[in-house]
Design a protein around this motif. Sequence first.
Motif, PDB file in Angstrom:
ATOM      1  N   LEU A  29      11.389 -11.834   5.250  1.00  0.00           N
ATOM      2  CA  LEU A  29      11.945 -11.660   3.917  1.00  0.00           C
ATOM      3  C   LEU A  29      11.114 -10.681   3.085  1.00  0.00           C
ATOM      4  N   CYS A  30       9.809 -10.739   3.213  1.00  0.00           N
ATOM      5  CA  CYS A  30       8.910  -9.977   2.337  1.00  0.00           C
ATOM      6  C   CYS A  30       8.331  -8.709   2.959  1.00  0.00           C
ATOM      7  N   ALA A  31       8.499  -8.490   4.238  1.00  0.00           N
ATOM      8  CA  ALA A  31       7.895  -7.319   4.886  1.00  0.00           C
ATOM      9  C   ALA A  31       8.240  -6.003   4.182  1.00  0.00           C
ATOM     10  N   PRO A  32       9.476  -5.801   3.736  1.00  0.00           N
ATOM     11  CA  PRO A  32       9.763  -4.537   3.038  1.00  0.00           C
ATOM     12  C   PRO A  32       8.946  -4.358   1.756  1.00  0.00           C
ATOM     13  N   PHE A  33       8.624  -5.449   1.089  1.00  0.00           N
ATOM     14  CA  PHE A  33       7.850  -5.364  -0.148  1.00  0.00           C
ATOM     15  C   PHE A  33       6.366  -5.121   0.117  1.00  0.00           C
ATOM     16  N   LEU A  34       5.909  -5.425   1.307  1.00  0.00           N
ATOM     17  CA  LEU A  34       4.496  -5.297   1.635  1.00  0.00           C
ATOM     18  C   LEU A  34       4.147  -3.918   2.180  1.00  0.00           C
ATOM     19  N   ASP A  35       5.140  -3.127   2.491  1.00  0.00           N
ATOM     20  CA  ASP A  35       4.923  -1.798   3.053  1.00  0.00           C
ATOM     21  C   ASP A  35       4.816  -0.779   1.921  1.00  0.00           C
ATOM     22  N   PRO A  36       3.669  -0.139   1.758  1.00  0.00           N
ATOM     23  CA  PRO A  36       3.498   0.822   0.664  1.00  0.00           C
ATOM     24  C   PRO A  36       4.458   2.001   0.731  1.00  0.00           C
ATOM     25  N   ARG A  37       5.001   2.280   1.899  1.00  0.00           N
ATOM     26  CA  ARG A  37       5.955   3.400   2.015  1.00  0.00           C
ATOM     27  C   ARG A  37       7.274   3.101   1.319  1.00  0.00           C
ATOM     28  N   ASN A  38       7.542   1.842   1.008  1.00  0.00           N
ATOM     29  CA  ASN A  38       8.792   1.472   0.351  1.00  0.00           C
ATOM     30  C   ASN A  38       8.675   1.440  -1.168  1.00  0.00           C
ATOM     31  N   GLY A  39       7.490   1.584  -1.698  1.00  0.00           N
ATOM     32  CA  GLY A  39       7.290   1.562  -3.148  1.00  0.00           C
ATOM     33  C   GLY A  39       6.809   2.914  -3.606  1.00  0.00           C
ATOM     34  N   TYR A  40       5.963   2.894  -4.584  1.00  0.00           N
ATOM     35  CA  TYR A  40       5.381   4.124  -5.100  1.00  0.00           C
ATOM     36  C   TYR A  40       3.989   4.326  -4.523  1.00  0.00           C
ATOM     37  N   GLY A  41       3.863   4.105  -3.243  1.00  0.00           N
ATOM     38  CA  GLY A  41       2.574   4.241  -2.582  1.00  0.00           C
ATOM     39  C   GLY A  41       1.738   2.976  -2.649  1.00  0.00           C
ATOM     40  N   ILE A  42       2.288   1.928  -3.230  1.00  0.00           N
ATOM     41  CA  ILE A  42       1.594   0.639  -3.307  1.00  0.00           C
ATOM     42  C   ILE A  42       2.569  -0.454  -2.883  1.00  0.00           C
ATOM     43  N   PRO A  43       2.057  -1.547  -2.342  1.00  0.00           N
ATOM     44  CA  PRO A  43       2.951  -2.654  -1.984  1.00  0.00           C
ATOM     45  C   PRO A  43       3.597  -3.251  -3.234  1.00  0.00           C
ATOM     46  N   LEU A  44       4.804  -3.745  -3.099  1.00  0.00           N
ATOM     47  CA  LEU A  44       5.523  -4.374  -4.205  1.00  0.00           C
ATOM     48  C   LEU A  44       5.301  -5.882  -4.155  1.00  0.00           C
ATOM     49  N   VAL A  45       4.041  -6.280  -4.323  1.00  0.00           N
ATOM     50  CA  VAL A  45       3.650  -7.676  -4.159  1.00  0.00           C
ATOM     51  C   VAL A  45       4.359  -8.565  -5.169  1.00  0.00           C
ATOM     52  N   HIS A  46       4.519  -8.092  -6.394  1.00  0.00           N
ATOM     53  CA  HIS A  46       5.194  -8.919  -7.400  1.00  0.00           C
ATOM     54  C   HIS A  46       6.609  -9.270  -6.954  1.00  0.00           C
ATOM     55  N   ALA A  70      -1.584 -14.290   2.898  1.00  0.00           N
ATOM     56  CA  ALA A  70      -1.483 -14.363   4.362  1.00  0.00           C
ATOM     57  C   ALA A  70      -0.467 -13.355   4.883  1.00  0.00           C
ATOM     58  N   LEU A  71       0.655 -13.201   4.185  1.00  0.00           N
ATOM     59  CA  LEU A  71       1.670 -12.236   4.599  1.00  0.00           C
ATOM     60  C   LEU A  71       1.116 -10.819   4.555  1.00  0.00           C
ATOM     61  N   GLN A  72       0.359 -10.498   3.526  1.00  0.00           N
ATOM     62  CA  GLN A  72      -0.231  -9.166   3.434  1.00  0.00           C
ATOM     63  C   GLN A  72      -1.206  -8.915   4.581  1.00  0.00           C
ATOM     64  N   ARG A  73      -2.029  -9.895   4.879  1.00  0.00           N
ATOM     65  CA  ARG A  73      -3.009  -9.756   5.958  1.00  0.00           C
ATOM     66  C   ARG A  73      -2.312  -9.555   7.301  1.00  0.00           C
ATOM     67  N   VAL A  74      -1.296 -10.366   7.574  1.00  0.00           N
ATOM     68  CA  VAL A  74      -0.560 -10.252   8.838  1.00  0.00           C
ATOM     69  C   VAL A  74       0.190  -8.931   8.893  1.00  0.00           C
ATOM     70  N   HIS A  75       0.740  -8.493   7.776  1.00  0.00           N
ATOM     71  CA  HIS A  75       1.463  -7.220   7.754  1.00  0.00           C
ATOM     72  C   HIS A  75       0.524  -6.062   8.115  1.00  0.00           C
ATOM     73  N   ARG A  76      -0.676  -6.050   7.544  1.00  0.00           N
ATOM     74  CA  ARG A  76      -1.645  -4.989   7.880  1.00  0.00           C
ATOM     75  C   ARG A  76      -1.987  -5.013   9.362  1.00  0.00           C
ATOM     76  N   ILE A  77      -2.209  -6.198   9.902  1.00  0.00           N
ATOM     77  CA  ILE A  77      -2.565  -6.321  11.321  1.00  0.00           C
ATOM     78  C   ILE A  77      -1.416  -5.850  12.206  1.00  0.00           C
ATOM     79  N   ARG A  78      -0.210  -6.281  11.888  1.00  0.00           N
ATOM     80  CA  ARG A  78       0.949  -5.882  12.705  1.00  0.00           C
ATOM     81  C   ARG A  78       1.208  -4.389  12.608  1.00  0.00           C
ATOM     82  N   GLN A  79       1.033  -3.803  11.445  1.00  0.00           N
ATOM     83  CA  GLN A  79       1.224  -2.346  11.295  1.00  0.00           C
ATOM     84  C   GLN A  79       0.174  -1.585  12.090  1.00  0.00           C
ATOM     85  N   ARG A  80      -1.060  -2.069  12.034  1.00  0.00           N
ATOM     86  CA  ARG A  80      -2.148  -1.429  12.777  1.00  0.00           C
ATOM     87  C   ARG A  80      -1.880  -1.508  14.278  1.00  0.00           C
ATOM     88  N   ASN A  81      -1.445  -2.679  14.746  1.00  0.00           N
ATOM     89  CA  ASN A  81      -1.147  -2.858  16.165  1.00  0.00           C
ATOM     90  C   ASN A  81       0.035  -1.984  16.591  1.00  0.00           C
TER      91      ASN A  81
END
Length: 87
Positions: A29-46, A70-81
Amino acid sequence: MPTDEHPPTVRERRRDDTMRAIFEDAYALCAPFLDPRNGYGIPLVHQAVVTLRERYPQLDMLQIYVLVQALQRVHRIRQRNAAGANA
């Protein structure tokens, strides 16, 4: 000294089964908001917080905060992998 026959036991720190049960759904549900490429270069955490509050009204704000962290941490790890697998 641990051997291969008897690996050391690891004490599980996470105890909230409710959060574990919803984690993958919350991630999808939140992965699109955690990707900085979908915002203005920053995650849309709010937006992730708002979305989780709407989807899971039974969670209090502390649980939402912990889940988003936790979602942010996992998102970074999955993107890196994923980037490493594509290289």
